[in-house]
Scaffold this motif. Structure first.
Motif, PDB file in Angstrom:
ATOM      1  N   LEU A 479       0.812  -1.202   0.000  1.00  0.00           N
ATOM      2  CA  LEU A 479       0.000   0.000   0.000  1.00  0.00           C
ATOM      3  C   LEU A 479       0.854   1.265   0.000  1.00  0.00           C
ATOM      4  N   ASN A 480       2.141   1.116   0.205  1.00  0.00           N
ATOM      5  CA  ASN A 480       3.011   2.291   0.238  1.00  0.00           C
ATOM      6  C   ASN A 480       3.299   2.743  -1.191  1.00  0.00           C
ATOM      7  N   LEU A 481       2.281   3.339  -1.806  1.00  0.00           N
ATOM      8  CA  LEU A 481       2.382   3.753  -3.199  1.00  0.00           C
ATOM      9  C   LEU A 481       2.340   5.263  -3.324  1.00  0.00           C
ATOM     10  N   GLY A 482       2.800   5.936  -2.336  1.00  0.00           N
ATOM     11  CA  GLY A 482       2.733   7.393  -2.366  1.00  0.00           C
ATOM     12  C   GLY A 482       1.324   7.916  -2.170  1.00  0.00           C
ATOM     13  N   LEU A 483       0.419   7.055  -1.634  1.00  0.00           N
ATOM     14  CA  LEU A 483      -0.971   7.448  -1.463  1.00  0.00           C
ATOM     15  C   LEU A 483      -1.246   8.068  -0.101  1.00  0.00           C
ATOM     16  N   LYS A 484      -0.299   7.911   0.817  1.00  0.00           N
ATOM     17  CA  LYS A 484      -0.574   8.378   2.168  1.00  0.00           C
ATOM     18  C   LYS A 484      -0.470   9.901   2.240  1.00  0.00           C
ATOM     19  N   ILE A 485      -1.488  10.533   2.834  1.00  0.00           N
ATOM     20  CA  ILE A 485      -1.546  11.981   2.973  1.00  0.00           C
ATOM     21  C   ILE A 485      -1.670  12.300   4.458  1.00  0.00           C
ATOM     22  N   SER A 486      -0.944  13.276   4.911  1.00  0.00           N
ATOM     23  CA  SER A 486      -0.949  13.599   6.341  1.00  0.00           C
ATOM     24  C   SER A 486      -2.270  14.235   6.742  1.00  0.00           C
ATOM     25  N   PHE A 487      -2.615  14.036   8.009  1.00  0.00           N
ATOM     26  CA  PHE A 487      -3.836  14.626   8.531  1.00  0.00           C
ATOM     27  C   PHE A 487      -3.762  16.144   8.496  1.00  0.00           C
ATOM     28  N   ALA A 488      -2.573  16.697   8.745  1.00  0.00           N
ATOM     29  CA  ALA A 488      -2.402  18.154   8.739  1.00  0.00           C
ATOM     30  C   ALA A 488      -2.719  18.731   7.358  1.00  0.00           C
ATOM     31  N   GLU A 489      -2.294  18.029   6.292  1.00  0.00           N
ATOM     32  CA  GLU A 489      -2.577  18.527   4.949  1.00  0.00           C
ATOM     33  C   GLU A 489      -4.069  18.470   4.644  1.00  0.00           C
ATOM     34  N   LEU A 490      -4.733  17.422   5.119  1.00  0.00           N
ATOM     35  CA  LEU A 490      -6.162  17.314   4.867  1.00  0.00           C
ATOM     36  C   LEU A 490      -6.950  18.344   5.681  1.00  0.00           C
ATOM     37  N   GLN A 491      -6.461  18.667   6.859  1.00  0.00           N
ATOM     38  CA  GLN A 491      -7.086  19.749   7.620  1.00  0.00           C
ATOM     39  C   GLN A 491      -7.011  21.060   6.848  1.00  0.00           C
ATOM     40  N   GLN A 492      -5.829  21.315   6.278  1.00  0.00           N
ATOM     41  CA  GLN A 492      -5.645  22.542   5.507  1.00  0.00           C
ATOM     42  C   GLN A 492      -6.478  22.508   4.229  1.00  0.00           C
ATOM     43  N   ALA A 493      -6.571  21.333   3.603  1.00  0.00           N
ATOM     44  CA  ALA A 493      -7.307  21.209   2.341  1.00  0.00           C
ATOM     45  C   ALA A 493      -8.792  21.473   2.514  1.00  0.00           C
ATOM     46  N   THR A 494      -9.316  21.170   3.690  1.00  0.00           N
ATOM     47  CA  THR A 494     -10.757  21.300   3.937  1.00  0.00           C
ATOM     48  C   THR A 494     -11.075  22.437   4.906  1.00  0.00           C
ATOM     49  N   ASN A 495     -10.092  23.300   5.155  1.00  0.00           N
ATOM     50  CA  ASN A 495     -10.287  24.391   6.117  1.00  0.00           C
ATOM     51  C   ASN A 495     -10.742  23.837   7.456  1.00  0.00           C
TER      52      ASN A 495
END
Length: 841
Positions: A479-495
């Motif tokens: 599963l380590n295909l560069g798909l993992k996104i940090s929670f901090a980035e998703l917080q920023q992405a969704t305000n």
């Protein structure tokens, strides 16, 4: 959901089960409806309370309450009799009520923020209903507060269509707040409540917004046999000078349905005062004598403030008490739009009419105006009810609760058993007979291996639960295909998961629109917090990642990434600009899809499913094919979505599942009975989608007559009778070439065969749909009066088209697996809409 084949002697098993269980109550409904004596609960109290013919049982001894996480509170000042106490919940908890009969149930919730050591007016909470028989529920109240400047009780009333089993009412505090309730009522509504002109893909759930007695004073609950309150109508009149009161000394004739032959279709005769009290039908507003020069062209108009984002079911009550039988004919309008012609009807015979008013306006105006078909210049209205339609999102998987139901059970077991034993005995005999017959059916069933649940871990750490084990017990390194996104980035992405960006909500969690750091628009599906570490939702989360990380296809939605930090379960998808196929079939605010567009969408979805079944991933069964899981990009290119229920593995293994999963209305009846899943189950579900595309109506519509309720059965019955063209969506009837129509309908019929072995493979379905598209493209020119499906049931003249598979169905670039496809053209992977509100899993 299932196919109706030989309608003379052969009834599919699942259809029979659905009919028996969903309509076993007809035996009881044929009897006279009596004043209900079901569940009336005095919340937070240790004593029973009598109120207007009802005895509210103390919840502490009722056996209905989960007591683990609640407390009782009493008023510090004398309050109304039913509102001296309340039950407070600091954590999610519920009441559970056994349901013995199928039907529409009235649920009333009473709230009064009385004076107490706890400030009840500060409560903020949700209330959800989960009928156990359906495995999904509805949010009845969202971010509700009982703060009320008038210091009077707030009574929220709902109508739920549910079947035998039980009903759980969940009270869920929001944030650091709490929930409370003073009293609860749950009882069977009169049999004639079910609306006549309402269509929905979900079971009926309505919330009362207005109930008005026109022409007289307010009617209090003690003057209504099922304890409804009817407001006086004057406050809603747009121009009081247009109307005057009219009263009759005579009681209405509650015979039910004795309407003149000339009456417009859709009117229903009131058979008892349970429909509406006699006080409603004995008074009315009629036109004033002096209407000349009035500015209102509709003569009498009532105006109601409503939510702009909701649809409403409107029920208007009529009873001709004026004394001019056979002469009064008038028109009913809503917001200036003609609804129906009313009358003439017999004197003192009450009746009503239901219609649905779509959203888009802050007001619903109800108007009456004399018709040109009459010489009597008059019109009247006796009563009105308006109910908001709760269309979604459906909540799957009731919340996990470890709770002891304390106190003696007050259910009248003898009454329940006695009321259903006759119907159940007949059901058991029929089921045993059918199952005995199934013993001799010889058919091969194939099912792939099911994704095994992952071990769950509690929140509070950055530990990744997906790296500790897999389906086979080894780490999921692939599963380590560069798909993992940090929670901090998703917080920023969704305000920080701003509710303004919320585009969907379901049992797994909320879906937000977001923008990643690279500028890509995405849909972010955030799983609900698993505070108890139960692992709820984890199998779906795991399956979605494993399936979508292995495949790439133009007609399958792409997984952009995922996040499993701490206790988070977040999936990130491409954003589909046009939403779901269902949106474009049923949403009146969206442009109607042309027949050519619908064919292209079906072909695209079939290509995606064909690749799932036979592609490089080794064979995947979707198991939840439906119109809400077929999404459209900005160019209306179809992509299959939502793989949380998928199964994967070689397609030559036999496997029996103990848990049949899918969506009611699309489930393969063969899979339901044998519990053996094959790729042909997807084919059946896709056949239901084909009928949805053709007819633009839901797979299951509980408001239609029994023989029309199930789209698969109804469509195939019409097909066998040569009447299928009569239920085709009127917006495309004149676009369809008869040859294309015949080919398309035959394809749907093959998909909906009851026996899975008789259904085609998805590759064959794809070929047939492409051929239907070719027939449409090369259709001979016809005069406008000939360009109609009216000829579809007669002899078809096929155009000169070679019957060979298209290149796209044999070798198609779309069908090539693209593992590690990070460099795909972003124009095709940047648009996604993960199941809008009402559609999210």
């Amino acid at each position: 959901m299932e196919s109706l084949h030989n309608h003379n002697i052969h009834i599919p098993l699942f259809s029979l089960l659905f009919f028996l269980f969903h309509f076993s109550s007809l035996h009881f409904l044929s009897l006279a409806y009596e004043q209900p004596d079901k569940y009336f609960v005095n919340c937070g109290s240790k004593a029973n309370e009598s109120l207007t013919g009802r005895v509210f049982t103390a919840d502490s001894s009722s056996g209905f309450l989960c007591l683990e996480k609640s407390k009782a509170v009493e008023s510090t000042n004398p309050s109304q009799s039913l509102y001296q106490t309340a039950r407070i919940f600091y954590n999610q908890s519920y009441y559970e009520f056994p349901i013995a009969e199928n039907g529409t149930y009235i649920v009333r919730l009473h709230f009064l923020a009385f004076s107490s050591p706890i400030n009840l007016s500060s409560a903020l909470f949700n209330v959800s209903a989960f009928p156990t028989v359906s495995n999904f529920g509805f949010k009845l109240l969202n971010n509700f507060t009982a703060k009320n400047s008038s210091n009077s009780p707030l009574i929220e009333e709902f109508f739920l269509a549910i079947g035998p089993g039980s009903l759980k009412l969940y009270f869920t505090p929001q944030g650091s707040s709490f929930a409370f309730v003073n009293a609860i009522e749950v009882f069977l509504a009169p049999s004639k409540f079910s609306p006549q002109n309402y269509s929905s893909s979900f079971p009926l759930v309505l919330r009362k917004t207005y109930r008005v007695n026109v022409g007289d004073q307010e009617i209090t609950p003690d003057n209504d046999k099922i304890w409804r309150k009817w407001e006086q109508d004057d406050r809603y009149l747009s121009d009081p000078n247009t109307a005057k009161e009219f009263r009759s000394p005579n009681e209405p004739h509650y015979d039910g349905g004795e309407l003149n032959d000339s009456a417009t279709d859709g009117f229903v005769g009131a058979d008892s005062d349970f429909v509406a009290p006699g006080l409603v039908y004995r008074t009315a507003k009629v036109m004033t004598d002096n209407t000349t020069g009035l500015s209102n062209p509709f003569n009498i108009t009532w105006s109601f403030s409503v939510s702009v984002d909701a649809r409403h079911l409107v029920r208007v009550h009529f009873c001709d008490i004026i004394g001019q039988p056979g002469n009064i004919v008038f028109n009913l309008y809503s917001n200036g739009n003609f609804i129906t012609k009313v009358g003439p009807h017999n004197l003192n015979w009450p009746f009503y009419y239901d219609f649905v008013r779509s959203n888009g306006s802050e007001f619903i105006n109800i108007s009456i105006c004399p018709s040109k078909d009459t010489t009597t210049n008059n019109a009247f209205l006796n009563g009105l009810e308006m109910l908001e339609i709760i269309e979604g999102p459906a909540l799957s998987n009731p919340p996990a609760s470890v709770c002891n139901m304390k106190g003696p059970n007050k259910i009248k077991v003898g009454l329940v058993v006695g009321s259903v034993i006759g119907g159940l005995s007949l059901i058991c005999i029929l089921i045993v007979g059918i199952l005995f017959g199934l013993k001799y059916r010889k058919a091969k069933r194939v099912e792939t291996s099911e994704w095994s649940p992952m071990p769950a871990f509690g929140g509070g750490s950055t530990h990744s639960r997906l790296t500790d084990g897999t389906i086979t017990g080894s780490p999921m390194n692939y599963l380590n295909l560069g798909l993992k996104i940090s929670f901090a980035e998703l917080q920023q992405a969704t305000n920080n998961f701003d509710t303004k960006l919320l585009i969907g909500e379901g049992g797994f969690g909320n879906v937000y629109r977001g923008t990643l750091l690279n500028g890509r628009n995405v849909a972010v599906k955030r799983g609900k917090r698993d505070e108890q570490g139960s692992g709820q939702g984890l199998p779906e989360f795991q399956t979605e990642i494993m399936v979508l990380s292995k495949i790439r296809h133009r007609h399958l939605v792409s997984l952009i990434g995922y996040c499993d930090e701490r206790s988070e379960m977040i999936l990130v998808y491409e954003f589909m600009e046009k939403g779901s196929l269902r949106d474009h079939l049923y949403d009146s605010n969206l442009p109607r899809l042309s027949w050519k567009q619908r064919l292209e969408i079906c072909i695209g979805a079939a290509r995606g499913l064909h690749y799932l079944h036979t592609g490089a991933a080794g064979g995947i069964i979707h198991r939840d094919v439906k119109s809400t899981n077929i999404l459209l990009d900005e160019n209306h290119v179809a992509k299959v979505a939502d793989f949380g229920l998928s199964r994967s593995g070689p397609l030559d293994e036999t496997h029996v599942s103990t848990n049949v999963k899918g969506t009611f209305g699309y489930l393969d009846p063969d899979y339901i009975m044998s519990q053996q899943l094959t790729e042909k189950s997807d084919v059946f579900s896709f056949g239901v989608v084909l009928l949805e595309v053709l007819c633009a109506r839901p797979a299951i519509d509980t408001m239609l007559p029994r023989d029309q309720m199930n789209l698969a059965e109804w469509g195939m019955l019409c097909k066998k009778k040569g009447l299928l063209e009569q239920i085709v969506d009127s917006s495309i009837k004149n676009q369809i070439d008869p040859s294309s129509f015949r080919n398309f309908s035959e394809t749907a019929e093959k998909c909906l065969q009851e026996d899975a072995n008789d259904r085609p493979a998805m590759g064959d379905v794809l070929w047939d749909l492409e051929y239907a598209f070719q027939l449409q493209q090369t259709a001979k020119h016809r005069e406008p009066h000939e360009d109609s499906t009216a000829n579809a049931s007669s002899a078809f003249v096929l155009p000169n088209v070679l019957c060979f598979p298209s290149v796209s169905s044999t070798i198609n670039i779309d069908d090539l697996a693209l593992p590690g496809d990070d460099e795909l053209d972003t124009t095709e992977v940047e648009v996604f809409s993960q199941l809008r509100v009402g559609d999210a899993r």
